[in-house]
Design an enzyme around this catalytic site. Structure first.
Site, PDB file in Angstrom:
ATOM      1  N   LEU A  10       0.850  -1.187   0.000  1.00 50.98           N
ATOM      2  CA  LEU A  10       0.000   0.000   0.000  1.00 50.98           C
ATOM      3  C   LEU A  10       0.890   1.242   0.000  1.00 50.98           C
ATOM      4  O   LEU A  10       1.869   1.303   0.743  1.00 50.98           O
ATOM      5  CB  LEU A  10      -0.888  -0.025   1.247  1.00 50.98           C
ATOM      6  CG  LEU A  10      -1.949   1.043   1.372  1.00 50.98           C
ATOM      7  CD1 LEU A  10      -2.986   0.900   0.256  1.00 50.98           C
ATOM      8  CD2 LEU A  10      -2.626   0.936   2.731  1.00 50.98           C
ATOM      9  N   LYS A  11       0.557   2.238  -0.846  1.00 56.22           N
ATOM     10  CA  LYS A  11       1.357   3.467  -0.943  1.00 56.22           C
ATOM     11  C   LYS A  11       0.499   4.682  -0.581  1.00 56.22           C
ATOM     12  O   LYS A  11       0.105   5.441  -1.449  1.00 56.22           O
ATOM     13  CB  LYS A  11       1.932   3.613  -2.350  1.00 56.22           C
ATOM     14  CG  LYS A  11       3.034   2.616  -2.665  1.00 56.22           C
ATOM     15  CD  LYS A  11       3.571   2.785  -4.067  1.00 56.22           C
ATOM     16  CE  LYS A  11       4.351   4.052  -4.176  1.00 56.22           C
ATOM     17  NZ  LYS A  11       5.110   4.150  -5.447  1.00 56.22           N
ATOM     18  N   PRO A  12       0.244   4.883   0.715  1.00 56.33           N
ATOM     19  CA  PRO A  12      -0.557   6.043   1.130  1.00 56.33           C
ATOM     20  C   PRO A  12       0.323   7.242   1.478  1.00 56.33           C
ATOM     21  O   PRO A  12       1.542   7.130   1.605  1.00 56.33           O
ATOM     22  CB  PRO A  12      -1.241   5.531   2.401  1.00 56.33           C
ATOM     23  CG  PRO A  12      -0.183   4.656   3.016  1.00 56.33           C
ATOM     24  CD  PRO A  12       0.508   3.984   1.832  1.00 56.33           C
ATOM     25  N   THR A  50       4.331   1.549   2.094  1.00 52.79           N
ATOM     26  CA  THR A  50       5.425   2.385   1.602  1.00 52.79           C
ATOM     27  C   THR A  50       4.891   3.804   1.443  1.00 52.79           C
ATOM     28  O   THR A  50       4.159   4.093   0.512  1.00 52.79           O
ATOM     29  CB  THR A  50       5.974   1.854   0.262  1.00 52.79           C
ATOM     30  OG1 THR A  50       4.921   1.823  -0.688  1.00 52.79           O
ATOM     31  CG2 THR A  50       6.543   0.462   0.404  1.00 52.79           C
TER      32      THR A  50
END
Length: 101
Positions: A10-12, A50
């Site tokens: 997940l790229k928040p 990430t």
């Protein structure tokens, strides 16, 4: 949807105040809000998170990521960064487009 969570990154962004917000929040505030939001929404089976810099400076993004990693709350996922502009900005400024070797 038959997602393989154990293979998902997940790229928040981090939870930070909006540009128009006059209050400056501490890295600890950002860490608390970010970890709380993730725990409420992201399954523990997700392989990792990430973080994007989300328009923060390289220094702020690094300080805030450190605060998130130091935060004592539950964090069942590996946490790391995926910064682009935040790490390139000072280098590009120093270079200034000069063609020197």
């Amino acid at each position: 949807h038959n997602m393989f969570l154990e293979g998902t990154l997940l790229k928040p962004n981090m939870v930070t105040a909006g540009q128009g917000c006059p209050k400056k929040y501490t890295p600890e505030d950002i860490a608390r809000a970010t970890v709380t939001a993730l725990n409420r929404t992201v399954p523990a089976a997700v392989a990792g998170i990430t973080f994007l810099s989300g328009g923060q400076s390289e220094e702020d993004a690094t300080i805030n990521l450190n605060a998130i990693n130091q935060f004592p709350g539950r964090k069942p996922w590996p946490l790391t960064f995926s910064y682009g502009r935040a790490l390139q900005a000072s280098v590009l400024k120093a270079w200034g487009g000069k063609d020197e070797l």
